[in-house]
Design an enzyme around this catalytic site. Structure first.
Site, mmCIF file in Angstrom:
data_model
loop_
_atom_site.group_PDB
_atom_site.id
_atom_site.type_symbol
_atom_site.label_atom_id
_atom_site.label_comp_id
_atom_site.label_asym_id
_atom_site.label_seq_id
_atom_site.Cartn_x
_atom_site.Cartn_y
_atom_site.Cartn_z
ATOM 1 N N TRP A 15 -8.240 2.132 -5.227
ATOM 2 C CA TRP A 15 -7.624 0.797 -3.723
ATOM 3 C C TRP A 15 -7.997 0.289 -3.187
ATOM 4 O O TRP A 15 -8.016 -0.882 -3.392
ATOM 5 C CB TRP A 15 -6.829 1.095 -2.717
ATOM 6 N N LYS A 30 3.617 4.407 3.597
ATOM 7 C CA LYS A 30 3.031 5.659 3.886
ATOM 8 C C LYS A 30 3.535 6.987 4.811
ATOM 9 O O LYS A 30 3.706 7.843 4.646
ATOM 10 C CB LYS A 30 1.467 5.592 3.362
ATOM 11 N N ASP A 59 -8.110 -2.099 4.704
ATOM 12 C CA ASP A 59 -6.569 -1.446 4.522
ATOM 13 C C ASP A 59 -6.079 -0.194 4.623
ATOM 14 O O ASP A 59 -6.716 1.167 4.301
ATOM 15 C CB ASP A 59 -6.858 -1.177 3.230
HETATM 16 C C1 LIG Z 1 -0.386 3.196 -1.593
HETATM 17 C C2 LIG Z 1 -0.905 2.194 -1.257
HETATM 18 C C3 LIG Z 1 -1.481 0.244 -1.797
HETATM 19 C C4 LIG Z 1 -0.830 -0.716 -2.362
HETATM 20 O O1 LIG Z 1 0.541 -0.465 -1.085
HETATM 21 P P1 LIG Z 1 2.114 -1.416 -1.815
HETATM 22 O O2 LIG Z 1 2.461 -1.520 -0.922
HETATM 23 O O3 LIG Z 1 2.265 -0.379 -2.993
HETATM 24 O O4 LIG Z 1 1.331 -2.482 -2.137
HETATM 25 C C5 LIG Z 1 -2.443 -0.182 -1.112
HETATM 26 N N1 LIG Z 1 -4.154 0.640 -0.380
HETATM 27 C C6 LIG Z 1 -3.363 1.953 -0.062
HETATM 28 C C7 LIG Z 1 -5.058 2.902 0.428
HETATM 29 C C8 LIG Z 1 -2.212 2.378 -0.514
HETATM 30 O O5 LIG Z 1 -2.320 3.988 -0.100
#
Ligand SMILES: *Cc1c(COP(=O)(O)O)cnc(C)c1O
Length: 348
Positions: free
Chosen positions: A90, A184, A160
């Site tokens: 990511w 998540k 993030d």
């Molecule tokens: C799942 C995830 C993403 C992507 O998220 P989207 O909402 O599908 O764009 C980005 N960063 C992390 C750490 C993730 O777990």
């Protein structure tokens, strides 16, 4: 998983929210009823995360992936370079997107350890000219997690937090921006939360689309256009659930206990393996492999028969991955452990 209590409440309210004659799905986002739902969700999130008053909470769309672009567009503020920490899949996506907008300084990377470690803060090469420092507190695919907040001085720290938000208390005041896709650890897909410090809003790069400016959403209380109303509502129920459970301290306690149990089974066997250095292991995503990968399919089949699903590792790494977010009860982890022990006994 979503908490069962939340889904039951949503089911109960599904066709008629609190006697108003409408489903939340049918409400106008500008209706009195919906505004009540939206405001309560924000208030509860502010309370459980202790979000200071000088931060805006934005309810957005586009996922964490859209934030990969929104962060540079909103935070460069006349600068042309940003620091990124590369701890896995990511991080890499965020870095690739930032490169569309500015020079990216990879201030630290754990690529040489195949992303099984977190680079020591003392080894980071931060650029004093950087507009911000971006990192990924929990790498969802690799299962590596920062267990403390890196000190980057006065440069805004951007995180993030998609796969670790709400898993434990966090000092929001240490951050410039925290963002997370909801799917998540918050609620259903379609909603993205951004927590943005006031002074970082309103200085976008030229030609930033209206929808990608934090200022647009901040000024409109996230109702510039139609927000993902139902996801926002369910997120609100999840915030309330966390509050009722005892808040983020309680989440942290439960999450740590669940993770410790599972890692201990993995570490005490030659049959299972987790490659991440123990101090950087994720509380949320526990990847593990079998000594004999030819047994992966059989393991997943038996897991499914036992009611344990979504255990297949990410397609980029293979093996297994147990995502044990807030809503996963300890009994769920216990059931996985029982299956793992049983499977090991019958196949080694
Ligand atoms: C799942 C995830 C993403 C992507 O998220 P989207 O909402 O599908 O764009 C980005 N960063 C992390 C750490 C993730 O777990």
């Amino acid at each position: 998983m979503l908490p069962e209590e939340v889904m039951k409440q949503a089911a109960m309210e599904m066709t008629d929210w609190k006697g108003c004659g409408m489903s939340v799905m049918e409400m106008s986002h500008r209706s009195k009823e919906y505004i009540t739902i939206a405001e309560k969700a924000e208030k509860d999130l502010r309370e459980i995360m202790s979000i200071p008053d000088n931060y805006k909470v934005l309810f957005l769309q586009g996922g964490a992936s859209a934030q990969f672009a929104m962060v540079p567009m909103n935070l460069l503020r006349g600068k042309d370079t940003a620091d990124y920490i590369n701890t896995g899949a990511w991080s890499k996506k965020a870095i690739a997107e930032a490169k569309l907008f500015c020079k990216v300084n990879i201030a630290a990377s754990s690529e040489t350890s195949k992303f099984t470690t977190i680079p020591l803060r003392s080894d980071w090469q931060l650029n004093p000219e950087a507009a911000y420092v971006h990192y990924t507190p929990n790498e969802t695919i690799g299962g590596v997690e920062f267990h403390s907040i890196p000190d980057v001085g006065n440069v805004p720290l951007v995180a993030d937090m998609s796969s670790t938000i709400l898993s434990r208390p966090v000092d929001v005041s240490k951050y410039g921006v925290i963002y997370a896709g909801a799917q998540k650890n918050i609620g259903p897909a379609g909603l993205t939360i951004a927590i943005v410090r006031d002074d970082l809003i309103g200085q976008t790069i030229p030609a930033t689309p209206t929808m990608l400016s934090y200022e647009t959403h901040s000024k409109a209380d996230s109702m510039y256009n139609t927000p993902p109303t139902y996801s926002w509502y369910i997120a609100g129920l999840v915030f309330e659930w966390i509050k009722n459970k005892g808040g983020l301290n309680k989440m942290a306690e439960m999450n740590k206990r669940k993770a410790d149990k599972l890692y201990s089974v993995i570490d005490n066997s030659d049959f299972y393996r987790n490659p991440v250095e123990p101090v950087s292991r994720s509380w949320m995503n526990v990847p593990f492999t079998l000594a004999n990968p030819e047994l992966d399919g059989k393991f997943l089949e038996q897991a499914k028969a036992a009611g344990l699903v979504t255990l297949k590792g990410h397609r980029s790494v293979g093996g297994m991955r147990a995502s044990i977010y807030n809503a996963m009860p300890e009994e769920g982890v216990d059931a996985l452990i029982a299956l793992m022990k049983d499977f090991e006994k019958n196949n080694s």
